[in-house]
Design an enzyme around this catalytic site. Structure first.
Site, short mmCIF file in Angstrom:
data_model
loop_
_atom_site.label_atom_id
_atom_site.label_comp_id
_atom_site.label_asym_id
_atom_site.label_seq_id
_atom_site.Cartn_x
_atom_site.Cartn_y
_atom_site.Cartn_z
N ASP A 18 9.37 7.78 0.35
CA ASP A 18 8.64 9.04 0.53
C ASP A 18 7.21 8.81 0.05
OD1 ASP A 18 8.79 9.18 -2.22
OD2 ASP A 18 10.43 10.62 -2.22
N ALA A 19 6.50 9.88 -0.32
CA ALA A 19 5.08 9.73 -0.66
C ALA A 19 4.85 9.16 -2.06
CB ALA A 19 4.38 11.08 -0.52
N GLY A 20 5.91 8.95 -2.82
CA GLY A 20 5.75 8.45 -4.18
C GLY A 20 5.71 6.93 -4.23
N ASP A 29 7.64 3.90 -4.81
CA ASP A 29 9.02 3.39 -4.85
C ASP A 29 10.03 4.50 -5.17
OD1 ASP A 29 8.19 0.76 -4.23
OD2 ASP A 29 7.59 0.47 -6.31
N ARG A 37 0.84 -1.20 0.00
CA ARG A 37 0.00 0.00 0.00
C ARG A 37 0.88 1.24 0.00
NH1 ARG A 37 -5.25 -1.39 -0.87
NH2 ARG A 37 -5.66 -3.30 0.24
N ILE A 38 0.43 2.22 -0.73
CA ILE A 38 1.11 3.51 -0.71
C ILE A 38 0.58 4.26 0.50
CG2 ILE A 38 1.48 5.68 -1.96
CD1 ILE A 38 2.67 3.14 -3.28
N THR A 71 11.74 -2.06 0.62
CA THR A 71 12.52 -2.94 -0.25
C THR A 71 11.72 -3.10 -1.54
OG1 THR A 71 11.50 -5.02 0.43
CG2 THR A 71 13.33 -4.23 1.76
N HIS A 72 12.45 -3.11 -2.66
CA HIS A 72 11.76 -3.21 -3.95
C HIS A 72 12.53 -4.20 -4.84
CE1 HIS A 72 9.25 -2.07 -7.28
NE2 HIS A 72 10.34 -1.93 -8.03
C1 GRF Z 1 9.48 -8.64 -2.15
O1 GRF Z 1 10.20 -8.93 -3.30
C2 GRF Z 1 9.13 -7.18 -2.07
O2 GRF Z 1 10.13 -6.32 -2.46
C3 GRF Z 1 7.98 -7.15 -3.02
O3 GRF Z 1 7.23 -8.28 -2.71
C4 GRF Z 1 8.11 -9.26 -2.18
C5 GRF Z 1 7.61 -9.61 -0.82
O4 GRF Z 1 8.00 -10.87 -0.47
N1 GRF Z 1 7.26 -5.92 -2.96
P1 GRF Z 1 7.77 -11.43 1.00
O5 GRF Z 1 6.38 -11.02 1.44
O6 GRF Z 1 8.85 -10.84 1.88
O7 GRF Z 1 7.91 -12.91 0.84
#
Ligand code: GRF
Length: 194
Positions: A141-143, A145, A91-92, A108-109
């Site tokens: 931030d608010a964006g 990713d 969610r944003i 994390t992305h």
């Molecule tokens: C991760 O790769 C995260 O960056 C992405 O979804 C995945 C989440 O995996 N947005 P988990 O819930 O930690 O298994």
């Protein structure tokens, strides 16, 4: 360093943090609570099984997005965390949350930002045809990713990769990266210094 971890799904990144804390390899990091935006996530189940406090601020219970955002902000603030970690939190968050955790909200992305932001970073990178993708830990931030990048790791795209197979290899790197960043922050170091 107290952290609140937010999840929406399986929580495998969270599990890696839980394991690292349990093994003593994440010195100085204390998981204050784990929260989700919906009921029934495996992430919250994992946290509860490990004995951590959990909470749900269910997005669907709020008619107005800002009210959900306010409730989430208040709940997270109640744990007085040094950092809030969005780990597969889909969610944003709104302005109130971002202001409350200005510079201390981590995300994390599963792509090398600023390429391929959004909910389908792995699929989009694969569809574009990149040969190298990876993962990013950044201050959110608010964006979508966006925000200062703290650390990244590269992952090669292999012939025959599907979004699933690629995501699994990215997640191996993502877990290690998140743990490294948390360890550095707990030690008072800036992950950007390497
Ligand atoms: C991760 O790769 C995260 O960056 C992405 O979804 C995945 C989440 O995996 N947005 P988990 O819930 O930690 O298994």
């Amino acid at each position: 360093m107290r952290i609140v971890v937010l999840v929406s799904g399986s929580g495998s990144n969270l599990q890696a943090v839980i394991d690292a804390v349990a093994e003593g390899s994440l010195e100085g990091v204390e998981i204050a609570a784990v929260g989700a935006d919906k009921h029934g996530t495996y992430g919250v189940e994992r946290a509860a099984a490990a004995g951590y406090e959990t909470f749900v601020v269910n997005f669907k219970d709020y008619a107005v997005r800002d009210e959900w955002n306010h409730a989430l902000t208040a709940k997270c603030l109640s744990y007085a965390p040094d950092y809030v970690v969005s780990s597969g939190f889909m969610r944003i968050v709104g302005e109130e949350f971002v202001n409350a955790f200005d510079g201390t909200y981590l995300n994390t992305h599963p792509a090398l930002l600023p390429s391929f932001p959004g909910a389908h970073g792995v699929r989009d990178a694969l569809a574009y045809g990149v040969k190298v993708t990876g993962c990013t830990v950044h201050i959110a931030d608010a964006g979508v990713d966006t925000g200062p990048i703290l650390a990244q790791a590269a992952v090669e795209v292999l012939p025959g990769d599907t979004a699933e197979s690629l995501h699994e290899r990215i997640k191996v790197q993502e877990r290690a990266l998140l743990i490294r960043v948390l360890g550095q922050l707990a030690a008072g170091r800036d992950p950007r210094d390497g």
